[in-house]
Design an enzyme around this catalytic site. Structure first.
Site, mmCIF file in Angstrom:
data_model
loop_
_atom_site.group_PDB
_atom_site.id
_atom_site.type_symbol
_atom_site.label_atom_id
_atom_site.label_comp_id
_atom_site.label_asym_id
_atom_site.label_seq_id
_atom_site.Cartn_x
_atom_site.Cartn_y
_atom_site.Cartn_z
ATOM 1 N N SER A 1 0.842 -1.198 0.000
ATOM 2 C CA SER A 1 0.000 0.000 0.000
ATOM 3 C C SER A 1 0.877 1.248 0.000
ATOM 4 C CB SER A 1 -0.959 0.001 1.186
ATOM 5 O OG SER A 1 -0.256 -0.234 2.366
ATOM 6 N N ASP B 1 8.119 -2.775 -6.034
ATOM 7 C CA ASP B 1 6.761 -2.361 -5.657
ATOM 8 C C ASP B 1 6.299 -1.187 -6.519
ATOM 9 O OD1 ASP B 1 7.327 -4.195 -3.681
ATOM 10 O OD2 ASP B 1 7.627 -2.698 -2.114
#
Ligand code: GLA
Length: 384
Positions: A127, A172
């Site tokens: 996230s 990521d």
């Protein structure tokens, strides 16, 4: 993409209408564990869940940030220092603001930003990278800043490395930026070359979040980062031209075991093995051989368990239970490790009933209820 919740949070706090919305997805690490900061190969997939930000210009020189999860924060433009505690969530957007300012983004006034997320918290689905990428897209639209997709990924990583203080690689942010529906993202981290490849038809992702987190995840990650560099330094005695562990082959490693103690040997073996497994998975995907893909995923987990020691008993249990299921091709921890989630690649016949059996067996053993999450590969960061 539904922006109603983000809009509501924004309008409740700022009493104006957002100028832009941006969304960025979380990610699954498919194969290639800890290879990114070792100049290696990695494959991931963006998921359909992620982080949405709403943004508007302010008339004054302040940045106001609100979220559903932490304290609201107001800071003067240009006054960028990392915050801690309930305000630490702001380090992602502020870090991105700082990096983009240093790259020449002109800001004569500040901005309002509200953020919401559909990602499970603490599941290791990044996230934080999603928040960085969504912020970068929104700021670029608001202040007229231009860069390409790789540029956005690098902005997110730089914010994470230099402002948040996590020595992560490009995985990521790269996957969140380059994600594509029903595709895997492949990254050669030595050259920062990004490509997408179709997901094999009929393959599904299931995520099992152990809901267990090592207390010192960030320092454990930094320890592995350091150990990989120590292993490289040892091997450079024999291979002085190697600048990353990924430039050393398995047979070279075996010929130079005397240069490493057992722990550093196993760290190097994990990275070199993971690069080989990414290549094996790529070949198997081309042949549509999902059994071979699954075998590589499971071998990756074994290497995490014994060589890299970034698994925990809860993740091992989930992988062991999943491997007993005939409709599971393979399973492994996904992301940094030391807690978080396991990813399973399954046939379409694997459904909620099978997932519930695994959850019940896990709970009986560890007294923890895992969160289950069925997802698919989605598109990358974008302005909405
Ligand atoms: C975390 C980091 C990534 C990568 C993975 C492990 O997700 O943020 O950069 O190193 O761990 O592969």
């Amino acid at each position: 993409m539904d922006t109603s919740q983000t809009r509501q949070l924004f309008e409740e706090n700022f009493s104006v209408t957002p100028a832009h919305f941006a969304f960025a997805p979380g990610r699954i690490e498919f194969i290639g564990n800890h290879t990114d900061y070792n100049g290696g190969l990695v494959m991931g997939a963006a998921v359909t869940e992620g982080v949405t930000v709403a943004i508007s210009l302010r008339a004054d020189a302040f940045i106001h940030l609100v979220s559903e999860i932490g304290d609201s924060v107001q800071i003067p433009l240009g006054n960028y220092t990392p915050l801690s505690g309930a305000a630490s969530w702001t380090n992602y957007p502020i870090g991105v603001t700082k990096v983009m300012s240093e790259l020449g983004m002109a800001m004569s006034t500040g901005y309002n930003l509200a953020v919401t997320s559909t990602l499970p918290v603490g599941a290791g689905m990044s996230s934080s990278a999603a928040f960085e990428l969504a912020t970068a897209k929104a700021l670029a639209a608001l202040y007229g800043f231009e860069t390409d997709t790789a540029g956005f990924a690098r902005i997110g990583r730089k914010a994470e490395n230099e402002f948040v203080g996590m020595p992560c690689g490009i995985l990521d942010q790269g996957v969140s930026a380059f994600g594509r529906a029903d595709h895997l993202v492949k990254i050669d981290c030595a050259t920062e070359h990004f490509a997408t490849e179709p997901m094999p038809g009929g393959a599904h992702f299931w995520i099992f979040n152990s809901n267990k987190k090592h207390a010192l995840v960030d320092s454990a990650y930094a320890d592995r980062h350091r150990e990989c560099h120590e292993a490289l330094a040892g091997l450079q005695a024999d291979y002085p031209d190697a600048t990353t562990l990924s430039q050393i082959s398995q047979s070279q490693l075996e010929a130079s075991t005397s240069k490493l103690d057992d722990r550093l040997y196993r760290r190097a073996a994990h990275i070199i093995g993971e690069n080989d497994r990414v290549r094996a998975v790529q070949a198997a995907l081309l042949n549509g051989d999902l059994a071979a893909v699954g075998a590589a995923l499971s071998a990756s987990h074994e290497s995490s368990r014994y060589n890299f020691e970034n698994s925990i008993p809860e993740l091992d249990t989930l992988v062991d239970l999943l491997k007993l299921q005939p409709r599971v091709y393979g399973a492994r921890l996904t992301g940094g490790g030391f807690g978080g989630a396991v990813m399973a690649l399954t046939a379409p016949e694997f459904g909620q009933a099978q997932a519930n059996i695994i959850a019940a067996a896990f709970e009986a053993q560890h007294g923890l209820e895992p969160s289950i999450f069925h997802t698919r590969a989605g598109d990358g960061a974008r302005l909405l």
